[in-house]
Design a protein around this motif. Sequence first.
Motif, PDB file in Angstrom:
ATOM      1  N   SER A   1      -8.364  -6.049   7.625  1.00 45.13           N
ATOM      2  CA  SER A   1      -8.871  -7.371   8.031  1.00 45.13           C
ATOM      3  C   SER A   1      -7.717  -8.308   8.372  1.00 45.13           C
ATOM      4  O   SER A   1      -7.788  -9.059   9.354  1.00 45.13           O
ATOM      5  CB  SER A   1      -9.718  -7.982   6.907  1.00 45.13           C
TER       6      SER A   1
ATOM      7  N   LEU B   1     -10.993   3.384   7.796  1.00 47.77           N
ATOM      8  CA  LEU B   1     -11.388   2.926   6.465  1.00 47.77           C
ATOM      9  C   LEU B   1     -12.343   3.928   5.832  1.00 47.77           C
ATOM     10  O   LEU B   1     -13.539   3.939   6.122  1.00 47.77           O
ATOM     11  CB  LEU B   1     -12.051   1.542   6.569  1.00 47.77           C
TER      12      LEU B   1
ATOM     13  N   ARG C   1       0.833  -1.206   0.000  1.00 47.14           N
ATOM     14  CA  ARG C   1       0.000   0.000   0.000  1.00 47.14           C
ATOM     15  C   ARG C   1       0.863   1.249   0.000  1.00 47.14           C
ATOM     16  O   ARG C   1       0.569   2.234  -0.704  1.00 47.14           O
ATOM     17  CB  ARG C   1      -0.916   0.008   1.221  1.00 47.14           C
TER      18      ARG C   1
ATOM     19  N   LEU D   1     -13.252   2.863  -5.048  1.00 52.12           N
ATOM     20  CA  LEU D   1     -13.711   1.537  -4.647  1.00 52.12           C
ATOM     21  C   LEU D   1     -12.552   0.551  -4.492  1.00 52.12           C
ATOM     22  O   LEU D   1     -12.506  -0.208  -3.524  1.00 52.12           O
ATOM     23  CB  LEU D   1     -14.719   1.003  -5.668  1.00 52.12           C
ATOM     24  N   LEU D   2     -11.603   0.573  -5.428  1.00 56.77           N
ATOM     25  CA  LEU D   2     -10.471  -0.352  -5.367  1.00 56.77           C
ATOM     26  C   LEU D   2      -9.614  -0.086  -4.126  1.00 56.77           C
ATOM     27  O   LEU D   2      -9.161  -1.016  -3.460  1.00 56.77           O
ATOM     28  CB  LEU D   2      -9.619  -0.234  -6.637  1.00 56.77           C
ATOM     29  N   GLN D   3      -9.408   1.195  -3.829  1.00 62.54           N
ATOM     30  CA  GLN D   3      -8.652   1.566  -2.640  1.00 62.54           C
ATOM     31  C   GLN D   3      -9.380   1.126  -1.371  1.00 62.54           C
ATOM     32  O   GLN D   3      -8.778   0.641  -0.420  1.00 62.54           O
ATOM     33  CB  GLN D   3      -8.427   3.077  -2.605  1.00 62.54           C
ATOM     34  N   TYR D   4     -10.689   1.281  -1.402  1.00 61.45           N
ATOM     35  CA  TYR D   4     -11.514   0.878  -0.252  1.00 61.45           C
ATOM     36  C   TYR D   4     -11.407  -0.628  -0.022  1.00 61.45           C
ATOM     37  O   TYR D   4     -11.221  -1.076   1.107  1.00 61.45           O
ATOM     38  CB  TYR D   4     -12.967   1.274  -0.502  1.00 61.45           C
ATOM     39  N   ILE D   5     -11.500  -1.414  -1.091  1.00 65.91           N
ATOM     40  CA  ILE D   5     -11.423  -2.880  -0.980  1.00 65.91           C
ATOM     41  C   ILE D   5     -10.044  -3.313  -0.503  1.00 65.91           C
ATOM     42  O   ILE D   5      -9.916  -4.196   0.356  1.00 65.91           O
ATOM     43  CB  ILE D   5     -11.752  -3.537  -2.339  1.00 65.91           C
ATOM     44  N   PHE D   6      -9.014  -2.663  -1.055  1.00 63.03           N
ATOM     45  CA  PHE D   6      -7.650  -3.009  -0.644  1.00 63.03           C
ATOM     46  C   PHE D   6      -7.427  -2.709   0.831  1.00 63.03           C
ATOM     47  O   PHE D   6      -6.877  -3.532   1.575  1.00 63.03           O
ATOM     48  CB  PHE D   6      -6.621  -2.251  -1.491  1.00 63.03           C
ATOM     49  N   ASP D   7      -7.840  -1.536   1.271  1.00 63.64           N
ATOM     50  CA  ASP D   7      -7.667  -1.154   2.686  1.00 63.64           C
ATOM     51  C   ASP D   7      -8.501  -2.042   3.605  1.00 63.64           C
ATOM     52  O   ASP D   7      -8.080  -2.358   4.725  1.00 63.64           O
ATOM     53  CB  ASP D   7      -8.048   0.315   2.892  1.00 63.64           C
ATOM     54  N   PHE D   8      -9.675  -2.434   3.135  1.00 69.17           N
ATOM     55  CA  PHE D   8     -10.508  -3.347   3.921  1.00 69.17           C
ATOM     56  C   PHE D   8      -9.792  -4.684   4.105  1.00 69.17           C
ATOM     57  O   PHE D   8      -9.767  -5.244   5.211  1.00 69.17           O
ATOM     58  CB  PHE D   8     -11.853  -3.562   3.236  1.00 69.17           C
ATOM     59  N   THR D   9      -9.191  -5.184   3.037  1.00 65.64           N
ATOM     60  CA  THR D   9      -8.431  -6.437   3.108  1.00 65.64           C
ATOM     61  C   THR D   9      -7.227  -6.287   4.027  1.00 65.64           C
ATOM     62  O   THR D   9      -6.932  -7.177   4.835  1.00 65.64           O
ATOM     63  CB  THR D   9      -7.953  -6.850   1.702  1.00 65.64           C
TER      64      THR D   9
END
Length: 223
Positions: free
Chosen positions: A114, A98, A32, A103-111
């Motif tokens: 997690s 978060l 990241r 959207l892609l940044q959000y999904i990556f940061d969520f992963t």
Amino acid sequence: MNKLITIYVLNKKQNSSLFILSILSIILLLLRVKITHSIYLLFLLWNLFLALIPYSISSYIKFDFSIKRSNLKNLIYLIIWLLFIPNTFYLITDFVHLHHNNLLQYIFDFTLLSSFTIAGFYFGILSIHDIHKLVKSIYSRRVSNAFIISISYLCAFGIYLGRILRFNSWDIVSNPSNLFYSILDCLFEIETIIFTLSFGSLILISYSITYQLTLKNKLHEKY
């Protein structure tokens, strides 16, 4: 001797899983930083290190306890462990960071968040399990169950002190009076009670499920 060998083998398996999970989390974080050229979530490394402390302490106590059942040193370590164990579950609150329109940044940061949360919970569950086994070896099942319930909700209250009131484990030494009076002020507030009950129940349920699965696995291995 056989007991020590068993402890070593089990610790080796646990440590391997924790090492892989931690390295995966760190790789995602560094990726990241590389992609975004931002150190925004780099504090997760420090939070993961704080989660490692209670696991290291409980692993040492478990090993030392198998050699010498009770001494003052282990009691001191146990108190330190109690102060740091909330840090393992604290990582779940980092989801407050978060927020992205992309959207892609959000999904990556969520992963990413997690992975750190799972690593922290893994440290916490295994650490509590180590101490739980020691308590069971000395006291009754009822006492050991009460211990798990108490630890779960104490952890949740510790998370509240850290996330909401912004205290940390070091404040018990560096700022004890302010910490003490803040605890008295918030102890019976509805926000504190709801937060503690919610997170405490989450920790207790997570530990109970893991504990039951561990017992089933042991039974399968035995038969």
